[in-house]
Design a protein around this motif. Sequence first.
Motif, mmCIF file in Angstrom:
data_model
loop_
_atom_site.group_PDB
_atom_site.id
_atom_site.type_symbol
_atom_site.label_atom_id
_atom_site.label_comp_id
_atom_site.label_asym_id
_atom_site.label_seq_id
_atom_site.Cartn_x
_atom_site.Cartn_y
_atom_site.Cartn_z
ATOM 1 N N LEU B 288 -37.717 -0.167 10.135
ATOM 2 C CA LEU B 288 -38.100 -1.114 11.187
ATOM 3 C C LEU B 288 -36.974 -2.111 11.449
ATOM 4 C CD1 LEU B 288 -41.774 -1.889 10.032
ATOM 5 C CD2 LEU B 288 -40.988 -0.100 11.579
ATOM 6 N N LEU B 289 -36.436 -2.694 10.369
ATOM 7 C CA LEU B 289 -35.359 -3.690 10.498
ATOM 8 C C LEU B 289 -34.148 -3.123 11.229
ATOM 9 C CD1 LEU B 289 -35.005 -5.311 6.944
ATOM 10 C CD2 LEU B 289 -35.848 -6.422 9.010
ATOM 11 N N TYR B 290 -33.735 -1.904 10.820
ATOM 12 C CA TYR B 290 -32.485 -1.354 11.341
ATOM 13 C C TYR B 290 -32.646 -0.832 12.762
ATOM 14 C CZ TYR B 290 -31.003 -1.662 6.445
ATOM 15 O OH TYR B 290 -30.712 -2.114 5.182
ATOM 16 N N LEU B 291 -33.812 -0.251 13.104
ATOM 17 C CA LEU B 291 -34.007 0.204 14.489
ATOM 18 C C LEU B 291 -33.879 -0.978 15.447
ATOM 19 C CD1 LEU B 291 -36.935 2.770 14.112
ATOM 20 C CD2 LEU B 291 -34.556 3.266 14.690
ATOM 21 N N GLU B 292 -34.408 -2.127 15.022
ATOM 22 C CA GLU B 292 -34.298 -3.324 15.863
ATOM 23 C C GLU B 292 -32.860 -3.846 15.868
ATOM 24 O OE1 GLU B 292 -37.363 -6.022 14.552
ATOM 25 O OE2 GLU B 292 -38.932 -4.520 14.942
ATOM 26 N N ALA B 293 -32.208 -3.834 14.706
ATOM 27 C CA ALA B 293 -30.821 -4.310 14.630
ATOM 28 C C ALA B 293 -29.903 -3.439 15.481
ATOM 29 C CB ALA B 293 -30.345 -4.307 13.175
#
Lengths: 109, 382
Positions: B288-293
């Motif tokens: 979740l964190l990296y898809l948004e980043a």
Amino acid sequence: MGSLSASRCPACGRLATPPEPYGCEGCGAPAGTLESTELVAAGSVRATAMVHRHHKPDPATPFTVVEVVLDGGGPALKGVLAPGLDPPAIGERVSGAVLDGRLIWEREG
Amino acid sequence: MGRNILADRAVHVIGIGLHRYQSATDTPFVHLGLTAVRAALDDAGIAWPTVEAAFVGSALLGMAPGRVMLSRLGATGLAIQQVENASASGSTAVALGALEVASGRSDVVLAMGVDKAEGWRVAPNSAGLANYEGGTVVPFTHFALLADDYMGRYGTTVEQMARVALKNHANGARNPFAQRQKVRTMEEILADPISGSFTRLQCCPVGEGAAAVILASGEAVARLGLDPKRCPRITASVTRSEAAYPPGTPIDATLTAETCRLAFEQAGVAPTEFDVIEVHDAFSIEELLYLEAMGVCGAGEAGPLVEAGAFDIGGRAAVSPSGGLLAMGHPLGPTGCGQVAEVTRQLRGEAGDRQQPGARLGLTHMVGIGAVCVVHVLQAGA
Ligand SMILES: [Zn+2]
């Protein structure tokens, strides 16, 4: 409420605690140029995690790790919640003290 | 920023091969590695002496695993280099292999990862740097704290985060090379707490295995008579490390955002264009964190999107169709090469019942403790 020994870089202002022994990560200033300072071990909770599995007997599980944004700036610090306390909410005020090299947090006041 | 030599001289993936990721066994690493390399040579349809240089990624094997293994394919005297970059060792072997080909020094190179989960020595732990954690904050707790912060910030639920693991275990169940090949129920995913909201099945298994990728120049693809449609092109290769971000900056997300932005610039693509993304999902929150980043979706949107199936195979982008680190597994050295193998399979349209329909553009993303980040962009062959 404990205090934490720290270093402050006179060139770029970056804080480190424990004090930086080699060189400033912000600008590369050698450790010998960094100034000694102290940070107050108090701030607000950024996150908590109750740990159920640990590879060592100490601390006994479950224990709670608390990440705190210090009032005086610098890096957010992780430590263990004092045993027997319910986990604090995000944003709640806590203060800490170093015991046997480990930062122990509890609710302020 | 220097010249983009991947634009000057095309680098293609011409062969992939794996040894299944698995829990620790007595199997020597030589057997694991040779299985993957022989499969990659067969896949490419080339003979071992064609390979001019080899980059061998491993984090735990110790000194000199390369020649003792590769010499058993015939000791041709090729260049062999050991690559250690923590969890990103295999990705870094690919990055160095791509550079070797793009530079024109070699035409055909092997990038591989092989590892066994034994004998952990982690240099930052002996760097003479003190902290106040007293060994209480291991990686799963570091990410459990990030998950708590993230969920509080965006209202993402424990179930939405667990959906990442539900999806990736279902993908792994269809991957014969995955360490975990079992479809799980939400009840199973949420059982067995480890730290914070993480449960056992939301944390990756670290075992053993091998993955191999053979890279070649466009000239070599033509000279060897290979089918260009089976040879995706690497259009970006970027490696970065954590910078001195201002206090309060989310370090993990910022490192990924910065590395991916450079990769997208290099490849001339936008984050929303990817069909297939293999992400460093060692813990469920990371996806979740990296898809948004990366900019695949907006801040706080990844939880509802994964719940709605947007990142399933057949969704807007298939994320970790291999099963990711959560289900395919994370044997360290091989992991990054395994990601490139999966994206290659997808871009060829050869992923069978894991196939993302019409996959043309793929991304691989690894993070290693330290922290470092390595990203590749792959474009389907024409
Ligand atoms: Zn400085």
